[in-house]
Enzyme design. Structure first.
Site, PDB file in Angstrom:
ATOM      1  CD  GLN A  79      -2.993  -0.732  -0.115  1.00  0.00           C
ATOM      2  OE1 GLN A  79      -3.180   0.414  -0.527  1.00  0.00           O
ATOM      3  NE2 GLN A  79      -3.559  -1.783  -0.694  1.00  0.00           N
ATOM      4  CB  SER A  80       4.250   1.923  -1.283  1.00  0.00           C
ATOM      5  OG  SER A  80       5.030   3.040  -1.615  1.00  0.00           O
ATOM      6  CG  ASN A  81       0.616   6.800   0.516  1.00  0.00           C
ATOM      7  OD1 ASN A  81      -0.507   6.465   0.143  1.00  0.00           O
ATOM      8  ND2 ASN A  81       0.921   6.970   1.793  1.00  0.00           N
ATOM      9  CB  CYS A  83       4.782   1.977  -4.973  1.00  0.00           C
ATOM     10  SG  CYS A  83       6.334   1.296  -4.321  1.00  0.00           S
TER      11      CYS A  83
END
Length: 336
Positions: A79-81, A83
């Protein structure tokens, strides 16, 4: 002397608004006194690419163009912002994007991962132990993979947090302080969530370079205060090695609060979810449980402890992350 910025590609909608949080200020005023709360809305840097990472990626994209790269490789949690923003930046600029993602995935995509897929990024998933132990090797593997197919790749560290990426928040600091001046004040405190360290590094260095007396405090969402003291200095040293060889990172006043991490990275407890609901209800601002929700919850607790009673104005930098709110929907049962 004006700063000489490296090349960038303008992607963000700047300047972002600086807004007072007067209903929250009133509710959380204490007998000790305290500051007027403000929020710098960097969740509004763009719609899909929203958040703090876009300021950094403008300079990363500029470097990619100068170096003739057609592929971006970066890493982060599922859930990386960062990425998600990289995936959308790549789509906008016509660049391939390879994501090295921490965690095992099955079933339907949600939140940031869904956006990664919509943007056409290639996603490779690795169990956390392998992700951390082999990260450098994984970057080498994917860079070689694309180079063998005739592509030139630029590798971007976690959160775009390095000497190039922190230019985004050196610039952001100048913008923020200009906003505050137009509103009639200079903030005694700037608060941000800190997870990879680059935003805090840019804000801290930016305040130092322009001679502001404002103190920047990062509320850690993972790791330890000692880790972030070292990480901020590491990023600033990387910056200085390329852009200002005479600068000593030891000159910086680095402030980290690691008291509100909770059970761990991306794991929040009910008080954080209640803070998220309160901020949405009183101010119409959405926070997330991984970064901004934890940091803002910590800020409110520190207000009630009298930590900022001598401040007149405090600015919270909203670094975005609202896509990461939705995979946590089951934790908001208290709203029903």
């Amino acid at each position: 002397m004006p700063l000489e910025y490296p090349s960038k590609i303008s992607l963000a909608r700047l300047p972002t608004p600086l807004q007072p949080l007067d209903r929250l200020t009133e509710k959380h005023s204490t007998p000790h006194g305290g500051p007027r709360l403000w929020v710098k809305r960097d969740d509004l840097t763009e719609s899909g690419m929203s958040g703090n990472k876009l300021r950094k990626l403008e300079f990363i994209a500029g470097a990619a163009r100068e170096r003739g790269c057609d592929t971006l490789i970066t890493c982060g949690g599922i859930q990386s912002n960062h990425c998600r923003t990289t995936a959308l930046v790549g789509a906008k600029l016509g660049l391939r994007v390879q994501l090295i993602l921490r965690g095992e995935h099955s079933g339907a995509a949600d939140g940031n991962l869904l956006v990664d897929q919509l943007a056409g990024a290639s996603c490779a998933f690795y169990p956390p132990r392998e992700y951390f132990s082999r990260q450098a090797e994984l970057f080498d593997y994917w860079r070689d993979f694309y180079e063998q197919r005739g592509h030139r790749a630029l590798c971007i560290p976690t959160g775009a947090s390095d000497g190039l990426g922190i230019w985004g928040y050196i610039s952001g600091t100048e913008e923020l302080l200009s906003d505050c001046k137009a509103a009639g004040f200079e903030p005694e405190q700037i608060i941000c969530a800190t997870g990879s360290g680059g935003t805090q590094a840019g804000l801290t260095l930016g305040c130092h370079l322009v001679g502001a007396e404002t103190r920047v405090t990062g509320f850690a969402v993972c790791d330890s205060a000692e880790y972030f003291y070292d990480k901020v200095r590491e990023d600033v040293a990387d910056w200085a090695s390329s852009y200002s060889g005479g600068f000593d990172p030891a000159a910086l006043d680095i402030s980290v609060n690691a008291d509100y991490i909770g059970p761990g990275y991306a794991i929040a407890e009910e008080p954080v979810y209640r803070t998220i609901a309160e901020v949405a209800n009183l101010e119409g601002v959405l926070l997330d449980p991984v970064y901004t929700g934890k940091a803002f919850h910590g800020l409110l607790q520190e207000l009630h402890r009298g930590q900022y009673r001598h401040c007149e104005n405090l600015v919270f930098v909203h670094t975005g992350g609202h896509f990461g709110l939705f995979p946590h929907r089951e934790h908001f049962g208290f709203l029903q």
